[in-house]
Motif scaffolding. Structure first.
Motif, mmCIF file in Angstrom:
data_model
loop_
_atom_site.group_PDB
_atom_site.id
_atom_site.type_symbol
_atom_site.label_atom_id
_atom_site.label_comp_id
_atom_site.label_asym_id
_atom_site.label_seq_id
_atom_site.Cartn_x
_atom_site.Cartn_y
_atom_site.Cartn_z
ATOM 1 N N GLY A 75 -3.028 2.216 -72.320
ATOM 2 C CA GLY A 75 -1.898 2.817 -71.626
ATOM 3 C C GLY A 75 -2.264 3.860 -70.599
ATOM 4 N N LEU A 76 -3.547 4.048 -70.350
ATOM 5 C CA LEU A 76 -3.986 5.070 -69.404
ATOM 6 C C LEU A 76 -4.551 4.402 -68.153
ATOM 7 C CD1 LEU A 76 -5.558 7.521 -72.016
ATOM 8 C CD2 LEU A 76 -3.322 7.665 -70.912
ATOM 9 N N CYS A 77 -5.472 5.051 -67.468
ATOM 10 C CA CYS A 77 -6.043 4.511 -66.229
ATOM 11 C C CYS A 77 -6.652 3.136 -66.481
ATOM 12 C CB CYS A 77 -7.101 5.471 -65.693
ATOM 13 S SG CYS A 77 -8.056 4.822 -64.312
ATOM 14 N N GLY A 78 -6.401 2.206 -65.576
ATOM 15 C CA GLY A 78 -6.898 0.844 -65.760
ATOM 16 C C GLY A 78 -8.218 0.572 -65.088
ATOM 17 N N GLY A 79 -8.866 1.598 -64.548
ATOM 18 C CA GLY A 79 -10.087 1.368 -63.776
ATOM 19 C C GLY A 79 -11.294 0.999 -64.609
ATOM 20 N N CYS A 80 -11.414 1.523 -65.812
ATOM 21 C CA CYS A 80 -12.596 1.300 -66.646
ATOM 22 C C CYS A 80 -12.215 0.513 -67.897
ATOM 23 C CB CYS A 80 -13.235 2.619 -67.045
ATOM 24 S SG CYS A 80 -13.976 3.532 -65.678
ATOM 25 N N ASP A 81 -12.962 -0.550 -68.166
ATOM 26 C CA ASP A 81 -12.713 -1.393 -69.335
ATOM 27 C C ASP A 81 -13.558 -1.002 -70.543
ATOM 28 O OD1 ASP A 81 -11.234 -3.485 -67.662
ATOM 29 O OD2 ASP A 81 -13.236 -3.514 -66.758
ATOM 30 N N PHE A 82 -14.764 -0.450 -70.284
ATOM 31 C CA PHE A 82 -15.775 -0.366 -71.340
ATOM 32 C C PHE A 82 -16.255 1.051 -71.632
ATOM 33 C CE2 PHE A 82 -17.439 -4.944 -70.390
ATOM 34 C CZ PHE A 82 -16.389 -5.476 -71.117
ATOM 35 N N GLN A 83 -15.453 2.078 -71.349
ATOM 36 C CA GLN A 83 -15.935 3.430 -71.626
ATOM 37 C C GLN A 83 -16.125 3.692 -73.114
ATOM 38 O OE1 GLN A 83 -14.859 6.932 -69.775
ATOM 39 N NE2 GLN A 83 -14.732 6.099 -67.707
ATOM 40 N N HIS A 84 -15.527 2.852 -73.955
ATOM 41 C CA HIS A 84 -15.652 3.020 -75.406
ATOM 42 C C HIS A 84 -16.878 2.317 -75.961
ATOM 43 C CE1 HIS A 84 -13.768 -0.869 -74.854
ATOM 44 N NE2 HIS A 84 -14.047 -1.189 -76.098
ATOM 45 N N VAL A 85 -17.756 1.816 -75.076
ATOM 46 C CA VAL A 85 -18.905 1.001 -75.476
ATOM 47 C C VAL A 85 -20.191 1.662 -74.988
ATOM 48 C CG1 VAL A 85 -19.870 -1.329 -75.449
ATOM 49 C CG2 VAL A 85 -17.411 -1.000 -75.069
ATOM 50 N N THR A 86 -21.250 1.622 -75.811
ATOM 51 C CA THR A 86 -22.538 2.138 -75.342
ATOM 52 C C THR A 86 -22.973 1.372 -74.101
ATOM 53 O OG1 THR A 86 -23.865 0.588 -76.660
ATOM 54 C CG2 THR A 86 -23.240 2.670 -77.727
ATOM 55 N N LEU A 87 -23.724 2.031 -73.234
ATOM 56 C CA LEU A 87 -24.144 1.380 -71.990
ATOM 57 C C LEU A 87 -25.003 0.149 -72.252
ATOM 58 C CD1 LEU A 87 -24.847 4.564 -69.876
ATOM 59 C CD2 LEU A 87 -23.215 2.774 -69.283
#
Length: 360
Positions: A75-87
């Motif tokens: 429900g927030l910014c749609g720019g980043c998909d994977f910030q919840h994932v290790t690089l």
């Protein structure tokens, strides 16, 4: 009324989401990871499949981390998909997508490695941003698949010197191991967003095709001439470079950027039409098409020229895999493939494929 589902998350899919099933129906879930058990909130239902956001995680993947950005999440910014994932896992997921597309669309089994591109923390890499300017003077970014705006105070993937689209012309300096180039580009025109993308891609293409002095090179979807300028330097006065670009403004900049190479010329026009009219011989072809890819007609026209090497730069692995299949039909095989993580924290990647005539 909001619909919520209890789901077990399956593999990654092209597009920044993961596959789950609910009562036999496919659900594409964002903000999740394979193997997780989540509560997901349905965001779209088109009858064939559902889209949903994981809003509660009951069994977390060991690759899950806390997003560095407070504006990343359901429900927030749609720019980043994977910030919840290790690089590291982000790159493994992207590699899995490329491998799956190659197998499904080109019939190729290939292990893929996605290469890290500095900065190594995956932040402050984006050289161009397009914010929503709010009435109170604040800045916003849009939600995923929505016109709704989330107000922010800072975007963590934006480089400190990131530009916004504006009128006028800017000059970009590209430093590579083979030299430095200064290119003119419209301030609101296309330019690779990662600060290190131009260098990374130019060096990769030049290494792959190993262009020699005196050769003829065709640069398709050439933009402002990023590849063409370095290719012209490599072939020298005895060679020839033709840069073809459909956007008239970009083609004008290409002409200016190639002015110091009399043996290079810029042609404005749709690539398929220019190829149909004829562009002469080509020892090497470089193409960097838009997200939809080159498609069969252009692939056939390139193959008819009989180049010894084709370097295909692609931002969409599905379009690339489909076109690799078309090249195979014309007798060209995939000889090399490099994949770069030029869009960290998102599902996007950049691929460079080398295609060569199959041995007969």
């Amino acid at each position: 009324m909001t619909r919520r589902l209890e789901l077990e998350i399956g593999p990654v899919a092209h597009g920044g989401h993961f596959v789950a099933r609910h009562e036999g129906q496919v659900v594409f879930v964002r903000h999740a990871l394979p193997g997780e058990r989540v509560t997901a909130e349905v965001t779209e239902d088109d009858g064939r499949f559902l889209r949903a956001d994981a809003v509660e995680v009951h069994l977390a993947s060991p690759e899950r981390v806390e997003a560095p950005c407070p504006y990343a999440g359901p429900g927030l910014c749609g720019g980043c998909d994977f910030q919840h994932v290790t690089l590291e896992e982000q790159r493994r997921l992207k590699a899995a997508v490329v491998s799956e597309q190659l197998q499904r669309l080109a019939g190729l089994e290939r292990d893929v490695v996605v290469e890290e591109v500095p900065p190594s923390d995956g932040l402050a890499w984006r050289s161009r941003m397009q914010y929503v300017h709010l009435p109170d003077g604040g800045l916003g970014l849009r939600k995923h698949r929505s016109h709704e705006v989330v107000e922010i105070d800072h975007c963590l993937i934006a480089h400190p010197a990131a530009r916004e689209p504006e009128d006028g012309v800017v000059v970009e300096q590209v430093e590579t191991s083979t030299g430095t180039g200064v290119l003119e580009v419209a301030a609101d025109g296309f330019w690779q967003p990662h600060v290190n993308a131009p260098r990374t891609l130019v060096e990769c293409v030049l290494e792959m095709v190993d262009v020699q002095p005196g050769e003829s090179v065709l640069d398709l979807y050439a933009g402002v001439g990023l590849f063409a300028a370095f290719l012209a330097h490599a072939v020298g006065p005895a060679g020839a470079v033709v840069a073809v670009e459909g956007d008239k403004a970009a083609s004008r900049h290409s002409r200016a950027n190639l002015a110091s190479y009399p043996w290079a010329r810029s042609v404005a026009g749709r690539v398929d039409r220019v190829l149909h009219r004829g562009v002469g011989a080509a020892d090497v072809v470089v193409l960097d098409p838009p997200r939809v890819g080159a498609k069969g007609q252009v692939v056939r026209a390139i193959s008819d020229l009989g180049p010894r090497a084709v370097a295909y730069v692609a931002c969409d692995p599905a379009a690339l895999a489909r076109d690799i299949g078309y090249f195979a039909e014309q007798g060209y095989a995939l000889a090399d493939l490099r994949v770069f993580d030029l869009f960290p924290m998102t599902h996007h990647i950049e691929c460079v494929a080398l295609l060569v005539p199959e041995a007969r």
